[in-house]
Design a protein around this motif. Structure first.
Motif, PDB file in Angstrom:
ATOM      1  N   TRP A  22     -35.795  38.825  19.024  1.00  0.00           N
ATOM      2  CA  TRP A  22     -36.645  37.644  18.818  1.00  0.00           C
ATOM      3  C   TRP A  22     -37.813  37.982  17.888  1.00  0.00           C
ATOM      4  CZ3 TRP A  22     -41.759  36.460  20.210  1.00  0.00           C
ATOM      5  CH2 TRP A  22     -42.119  35.111  20.136  1.00  0.00           C
ATOM      6  N   ARG A  23     -38.470  39.110  18.120  1.00  0.00           N
ATOM      7  CA  ARG A  23     -39.590  39.511  17.264  1.00  0.00           C
ATOM      8  C   ARG A  23     -39.120  39.789  15.835  1.00  0.00           C
ATOM      9  NH1 ARG A  23     -40.623  42.619  22.040  1.00  0.00           N
ATOM     10  NH2 ARG A  23     -42.310  41.678  23.267  1.00  0.00           N
ATOM     11  N   LEU A  24     -37.965  40.432  15.721  1.00  0.00           N
ATOM     12  CA  LEU A  24     -37.432  40.765  14.393  1.00  0.00           C
ATOM     13  C   LEU A  24     -37.169  39.512  13.572  1.00  0.00           C
ATOM     14  CD1 LEU A  24     -36.173  42.775  12.336  1.00  0.00           C
ATOM     15  CD2 LEU A  24     -34.021  42.533  13.603  1.00  0.00           C
ATOM     16  N   PHE A  25     -36.493  38.546  14.156  1.00  0.00           N
ATOM     17  CA  PHE A  25     -36.095  37.358  13.393  1.00  0.00           C
ATOM     18  C   PHE A  25     -37.243  36.371  13.213  1.00  0.00           C
ATOM     19  CE2 PHE A  25     -31.826  38.754  14.911  1.00  0.00           C
ATOM     20  CZ  PHE A  25     -31.301  39.026  13.648  1.00  0.00           C
ATOM     21  N   THR A  26     -38.110  36.249  14.197  1.00  0.00           N
ATOM     22  CA  THR A  26     -39.241  35.340  14.011  1.00  0.00           C
ATOM     23  C   THR A  26     -40.208  35.900  12.968  1.00  0.00           C
ATOM     24  OG1 THR A  26     -40.371  36.333  15.935  1.00  0.00           O
ATOM     25  CG2 THR A  26     -39.093  34.314  16.302  1.00  0.00           C
ATOM     26  N   ALA A  27     -40.398  37.222  12.937  1.00  0.00           N
ATOM     27  CA  ALA A  27     -41.286  37.815  11.933  1.00  0.00           C
ATOM     28  C   ALA A  27     -40.762  37.566  10.528  1.00  0.00           C
ATOM     29  CB  ALA A  27     -41.435  39.310  12.177  1.00  0.00           C
ATOM     30  N   ARG A  28     -39.446  37.548  10.372  1.00  0.00           N
ATOM     31  CA  ARG A  28     -38.839  37.345   9.055  1.00  0.00           C
ATOM     32  C   ARG A  28     -38.505  35.878   8.794  1.00  0.00           C
ATOM     33  NH1 ARG A  28     -35.844  42.386   6.829  1.00  0.00           N
ATOM     34  NH2 ARG A  28     -36.675  44.103   8.098  1.00  0.00           N
ATOM     35  N   LYS A  29     -38.791  35.025   9.791  1.00  0.00           N
ATOM     36  CA  LYS A  29     -38.561  33.578   9.666  1.00  0.00           C
ATOM     37  C   LYS A  29     -37.102  33.269   9.318  1.00  0.00           C
ATOM     38  CE  LYS A  29     -43.336  32.327   8.484  1.00  0.00           C
ATOM     39  NZ  LYS A  29     -43.914  33.623   8.897  1.00  0.00           N
ATOM     40  N   ILE A  30     -36.191  33.928  10.023  1.00  0.00           N
ATOM     41  CA  ILE A  30     -34.761  33.721   9.820  1.00  0.00           C
ATOM     42  C   ILE A  30     -34.245  32.796  10.917  1.00  0.00           C
ATOM     43  CG2 ILE A  30     -32.494  34.833   9.798  1.00  0.00           C
ATOM     44  CD1 ILE A  30     -33.844  37.318   8.681  1.00  0.00           C
ATOM     45  N   PRO A  31     -33.648  31.660  10.567  1.00  0.00           N
ATOM     46  CA  PRO A  31     -33.107  30.746  11.576  1.00  0.00           C
ATOM     47  C   PRO A  31     -31.962  31.403  12.349  1.00  0.00           C
ATOM     48  CG  PRO A  31     -33.239  29.688   9.407  1.00  0.00           C
ATOM     49  CD  PRO A  31     -33.446  31.149   9.186  1.00  0.00           C
ATOM     50  N   ILE A  32     -31.872  31.092  13.610  1.00  0.00           N
ATOM     51  CA  ILE A  32     -30.876  31.701  14.494  1.00  0.00           C
ATOM     52  C   ILE A  32     -30.185  30.603  15.300  1.00  0.00           C
ATOM     53  CG2 ILE A  32     -30.556  33.183  16.537  1.00  0.00           C
ATOM     54  CD1 ILE A  32     -31.128  34.768  14.008  1.00  0.00           C
ATOM     55  N   THR A  33     -28.888  30.810  15.552  1.00  0.00           N
ATOM     56  CA  THR A  33     -28.195  30.029  16.567  1.00  0.00           C
ATOM     57  C   THR A  33     -27.994  30.916  17.780  1.00  0.00           C
ATOM     58  OG1 THR A  33     -27.034  28.544  15.040  1.00  0.00           O
ATOM     59  CG2 THR A  33     -26.014  28.909  17.191  1.00  0.00           C
ATOM     60  N   VAL A  34     -28.334  30.408  18.929  1.00  0.00           N
ATOM     61  CA  VAL A  34     -28.096  31.104  20.195  1.00  0.00           C
ATOM     62  C   VAL A  34     -26.858  30.504  20.840  1.00  0.00           C
ATOM     63  CG1 VAL A  34     -28.985  31.612  22.502  1.00  0.00           C
ATOM     64  CG2 VAL A  34     -30.545  31.584  20.544  1.00  0.00           C
ATOM     65  N   TYR A  35     -25.930  31.359  21.272  1.00  0.00           N
ATOM     66  CA  TYR A  35     -24.867  30.922  22.168  1.00  0.00           C
ATOM     67  C   TYR A  35     -25.381  31.186  23.574  1.00  0.00           C
ATOM     68  CZ  TYR A  35     -21.364  30.875  18.347  1.00  0.00           C
ATOM     69  OH  TYR A  35     -20.647  30.607  17.199  1.00  0.00           O
ATOM     70  N   GLY A  36     -25.835  30.149  24.240  1.00  0.00           N
ATOM     71  CA  GLY A  36     -26.488  30.322  25.527  1.00  0.00           C
ATOM     72  C   GLY A  36     -25.579  30.017  26.702  1.00  0.00           C
ATOM     73  N   VAL A  37     -25.351  31.005  27.561  1.00  0.00           N
ATOM     74  CA  VAL A  37     -24.642  30.789  28.818  1.00  0.00           C
ATOM     75  C   VAL A  37     -25.594  30.068  29.773  1.00  0.00           C
ATOM     76  CG1 VAL A  37     -23.630  31.930  30.836  1.00  0.00           C
ATOM     77  CG2 VAL A  37     -23.119  32.774  28.531  1.00  0.00           C
ATOM     78  N   THR A  38     -25.154  28.959  30.307  1.00  0.00           N
ATOM     79  CA  THR A  38     -26.034  28.114  31.105  1.00  0.00           C
ATOM     80  C   THR A  38     -26.641  28.873  32.282  1.00  0.00           C
ATOM     81  OG1 THR A  38     -24.671  26.213  30.501  1.00  0.00           O
ATOM     82  CG2 THR A  38     -26.174  25.924  32.345  1.00  0.00           C
ATOM     83  N   MET A  39     -25.811  29.577  33.049  1.00  0.00           N
ATOM     84  CA  MET A  39     -26.327  30.315  34.202  1.00  0.00           C
ATOM     85  C   MET A  39     -27.348  31.366  33.779  1.00  0.00           C
ATOM     86  SD  MET A  39     -24.298  32.690  37.003  1.00  0.00           S
ATOM     87  CE  MET A  39     -23.519  31.340  37.898  1.00  0.00           C
ATOM     88  N   ALA A  40     -27.083  32.032  32.666  1.00  0.00           N
ATOM     89  CA  ALA A  40     -27.993  33.083  32.198  1.00  0.00           C
ATOM     90  C   ALA A  40     -29.337  32.485  31.784  1.00  0.00           C
ATOM     91  CB  ALA A  40     -27.355  33.832  31.030  1.00  0.00           C
TER      92      ALA A  40
END
Length: 314
Positions: free
Chosen positions: A93-111
Motif C-alpha cells: 500500500w505504501r509503495l503504490f500510494t507513494a508512486r500514485k499507481i492505481p491498483i485493483t484489489v481482488y478482495g475476498v469478502t470474509m478476509a
C-alpha cells in the motif's frame, strides 16, 4: 467431406482462434502503447481453516510446504498468511500510494470483513475493489440455488464493506457461475480467464459479457510453487521482460495489456518487494504507459469496442 473441426461450422463453445494475426487496436487513452494493470489479492483471513468451518487447514500458496492438517488448526500456516494482512499489505500500500499507481484489489469478502482498516486504506487510495468471492480457494455450493444465493450474498456484503458495489468478478468460475452472474447483473467485467493480452466479449447464455483476462504467470504466486521464482531478481527479470516485449509490440502498432498479480503474504515480503520496486523503476523510464485499474480498462473497452460476433460462449 465437411471438416468437423472448422470453427465456422462446428458447434464448439471454445474460441481457440481469438483475435488471430490482426488483433484490434485498443485505442488506449492518450495513444498509450501499453495498459499496465496491477492487482493486489486480499485473501488473508478467508482461507481454509477449521475456524472458518472447514475440515482442514490451508496449504496452497503458503510458504510452509506441507500437507493440510485435518480437523485442527495449522498455526504455522496461519501465521504465514497473517503476515500478509498485518505487514505485507501495508508495505505494498505504501509503495503504490507513494508512486500514485492505481491498483485493483481482488478482495475476498470474509478476509476484508476481518480487517476494516485495510479496506479503509484501499478506499482512501481510490483503488478499485473487485470481488474475489466469499471465500478463497473454496468451491461454490454444488447446487445451483446455493451458488446463486452465495453470489448474491457475496455481492451484498462486498458493497456493505467497501461502500460501493463490485464491478469485477474473480473467483473459481464454471459455466454455471458465469450464467448466474450474467443473470444477476451489475458487473462490468469478469476476470477469471487467461486467454488473451486484450479484453474480449463472450456469449454467456445468449448475453454478451466482457472478460478482462488476468495472469497466473506474471504473478508472485510463483514464489510459492515448486517451479516458480527463487528470488527477487528472477521476479524482476520476468516482470521486466514481459513488459519489454508487450511495450515493443505497442511501439510497433499492436498495443497490449499487461496484468501483474500480487499478494501481501508473498510480494509483501521485503526481499521480494525489492524486485517489484526495480520493476516499477523500469516502467517509469518509458513513456506511453497507461497505469490503470481493471474497471477503467473495462469501461474503455465497452466504449471503444462494443460486442460484435461472439465466438466464445458458456
Amino acid at each position: 467431406m465437411t471438416n468437423p473441426f472448422d470453427p465456422a461450422t462446428a458447434d464448439y463453445p471454445r474460441d481457440v482462434v481469438g483475435y488471430g494475426r490482426n488483433p484490434p487496436d485498443p485505442r488506449w487513452p492518450g495513444g498509450a502503447k501499453l495498459a499496465l494493470q496491477i492487482v493486489i489479492n486480499y485473501e488473508e483471513g478467508g482461507e481454509k481453516s477449521v475456524l472458518h468451518g472447514d475440515d482442514r487447514s490451508e496449504s496452497f500458496l503458503t510458504e510452509h510446504i506441507t500437507t493440510p492438517m485435518i480437523g485442527e488448526r495449522a498455526l504455522t500456516a496461519e501465521s504465514l498468511w497473517e503476515y500478509g494482512s498485518r505487514v505485507g499489505f501495508w508495505r505494498l500500500w505504501r509503495l503504490f500510494t507513494a508512486r500514485k499507481i492505481p491498483i485493483t484489489v481482488y478482495g475476498v469478502t470474509m478476509a476484508m470483513g476481518r480487517n476494516p482498516e485495510a479496506v479503509a486504506a484501499m478506499r482512501e487510495a481510490g483503488w478499485e475493489i473487485a470481488t474475489h468471492g466469499m471465500r478463497w480457494n473454496v468451491n461454490p455450493p454444488e447446487d445451483e440455488a446455493g451458488e446463486r444465493a452465495e453470489i448474491i450474498e457475496t455481492l451484498r456484503l462486498h458493497e456493505e464493506l467497501c461502500g460501493s458495489p463490485a464491478l469485477g468478478w474473480y473467483n473459481r468460475s464454471t459455466a454455471r457461475t458465469y450464467r448466474l452472474l450474467s443473470e444477476i447483473g451489475g458487473l462490468l467485467y469478469f476476470a477469471d480467464n487467461y486467454a488473451d493480452d486484450l479484453p474480449f466479449w463472450a456469449d454467456i447464455a445468449g448475453k454478451p459479457e466482457l472478460f478482462v483476462p488476468y495472469t497466473l504467470e506474471v504473478n508472485d504466486m510463483k514464489f510459492a510453487v515448486s517451479n516458480g521464482f527463487g528470488d527477487a531478481e528472477q521476479f524482476f527479470i520476468y516482470l521486466r521482460d514481459t513488459f519489454d516485449v508487450l511495450y515493443a509490440e505497442g511501439v510497433a502498432g499492436m498495443p497490449r495489456m499487461m496484468s501483474v498479480g500480487l499478494h501481501g503474504r508473498l510480494a509483501g515480503r521485503p526481499g521480494r518487494t525489492a524486485g517489484l520496486m526495480r520493476f516499477l523503476d523500469h516502467v517509469a523510464k518509458h513513456d506511453g504507459v497507461w497505469a490503470t485499474t481493471r474497471a477503467e480498462i473495462a469501461r474503455h473497452w465497452r466504449r471503444e469496442h462494443p460486442p460484435g460476433v461472439l465466438k466464445t460462449r458458456w
